[in-house]
Design a protein around this motif. Structure first.
Motif, short mmCIF file in Angstrom:
data_model
loop_
_atom_site.label_atom_id
_atom_site.label_comp_id
_atom_site.label_asym_id
_atom_site.label_seq_id
_atom_site.Cartn_x
_atom_site.Cartn_y
_atom_site.Cartn_z
N GLY A 184 -6.47 -74.94 -77.82
CA GLY A 184 -7.88 -75.24 -78.04
C GLY A 184 -8.10 -76.60 -78.67
N ILE A 185 -7.29 -76.94 -79.66
CA ILE A 185 -7.41 -78.25 -80.31
C ILE A 185 -7.07 -79.36 -79.32
N GLN A 186 -6.03 -79.15 -78.52
CA GLN A 186 -5.67 -80.14 -77.50
C GLN A 186 -6.83 -80.34 -76.52
N GLN A 187 -7.48 -79.25 -76.14
CA GLN A 187 -8.60 -79.34 -75.20
C GLN A 187 -9.78 -80.07 -75.84
N TRP A 188 -10.05 -79.79 -77.10
CA TRP A 188 -11.13 -80.47 -77.83
C TRP A 188 -10.90 -81.96 -77.89
N ARG A 189 -9.64 -82.34 -78.08
CA ARG A 189 -9.29 -83.75 -78.26
C ARG A 189 -9.09 -84.48 -76.94
N TRP B 125 -18.40 -81.75 -72.62
CA TRP B 125 -18.96 -80.42 -72.84
C TRP B 125 -17.97 -79.34 -72.40
N LEU B 126 -17.37 -79.54 -71.21
CA LEU B 126 -16.39 -78.57 -70.71
C LEU B 126 -15.16 -78.51 -71.61
N ASN B 127 -14.62 -79.67 -71.99
CA ASN B 127 -13.44 -79.70 -72.86
C ASN B 127 -13.70 -78.95 -74.15
N ARG B 128 -14.84 -79.20 -74.76
CA ARG B 128 -15.14 -78.57 -76.04
C ARG B 128 -15.46 -77.09 -75.87
N SER B 129 -16.10 -76.73 -74.77
CA SER B 129 -16.38 -75.31 -74.53
C SER B 129 -15.09 -74.52 -74.35
N PHE B 130 -14.21 -75.03 -73.50
CA PHE B 130 -12.96 -74.32 -73.27
C PHE B 130 -12.06 -74.39 -74.50
N GLY B 131 -12.07 -75.52 -75.20
CA GLY B 131 -11.31 -75.61 -76.45
C GLY B 131 -11.77 -74.59 -77.46
N THR B 132 -13.09 -74.44 -77.58
CA THR B 132 -13.64 -73.44 -78.50
C THR B 132 -13.24 -72.03 -78.09
N MET B 133 -13.24 -71.77 -76.77
CA MET B 133 -12.83 -70.43 -76.31
C MET B 133 -11.37 -70.15 -76.63
N PHE B 134 -10.50 -71.14 -76.47
CA PHE B 134 -9.09 -70.95 -76.82
C PHE B 134 -8.93 -70.70 -78.32
#
Length: 177
Positions: free
Chosen positions: A53-58, A154-163
């Protein structure tokens, strides 16, 4: 892209097969009975999901064409994609508990078990691969509409948040009595 995601789907399926082998070998019952083993697997899985999730957020958000996005190898090699998928399913203690609860209903102890487990494993592999491929095909079509930098962020942060949420939920999982 869909073709790159197939490597991740293969990793997910190999993770399911790994969990099936753990349950078939009786190790699943030991893990379910051992507080320490259960906690170790739970925390490894939870931390791995939070890490993803953190990797996806970043992850950088950049406006690029779908062709450029699919050709970009920055998301990992096929081997890395497969390993990510494997680790998601192999470190999920709920998957082991699910196998322990459901699998015995389909195994006749009076007959050769290896063949029965092989049939169950093949069935799980094929059905989950078809479902995951359908999800991936749908997602790759939808993502072609979301090419802009703001959409990507938006997608990166949404999926990062879900992870991260999935990792937090896994961390709260308690062992059945």
């Amino acid at each position: 892209g869909y073709r790159r995601a197939l490597w991740n789907i293969l990793g997910l399926q190999l993770g399911i097969q790994f969990v099936l082998c753990i349950a078939a070998a009786g190790l699943g019952a030991i893990i379910a009975a051992s507080s320490t083993a259960f906690a170790a697997i739970k925390w490894i899985g939870a931390l791995y999901l939070v890490f993803l999730g953190i990797q996806q957020w970043r992850a950088p958000a950049s406006a690029m064409s779908v062709v450029e996005a699919n050709a970009d190898a920055g998301d990992g090699t096929p081997r890395q994609l497969m390993l990510r998928g494997f680790l998601v399913n192999a470190t999920n203690p709920k998957g082991i508990l699910f196998m322990l609860a459901v699998l015995p209903q389909f195994i006749d102890p009076a007959r050769p078990q290896l063949v029965q487990y092989a049939i169950c494993g093949a069935t799980l592999f094929l059905t989950d691969a078809v479902v995951m491929s359908g999800y991936t095909a749908f997602a790759s079509r939808v993502l072609t509409l979301l090419r802009g930098e703001n959409h990507q962020r938006w997608l990166n942060r949404s999926f990062g948040t879900m992870f991260i949420a999935a990792g937090a939920a896994l961390a709260t999982l308690k062992r059945a009595a």
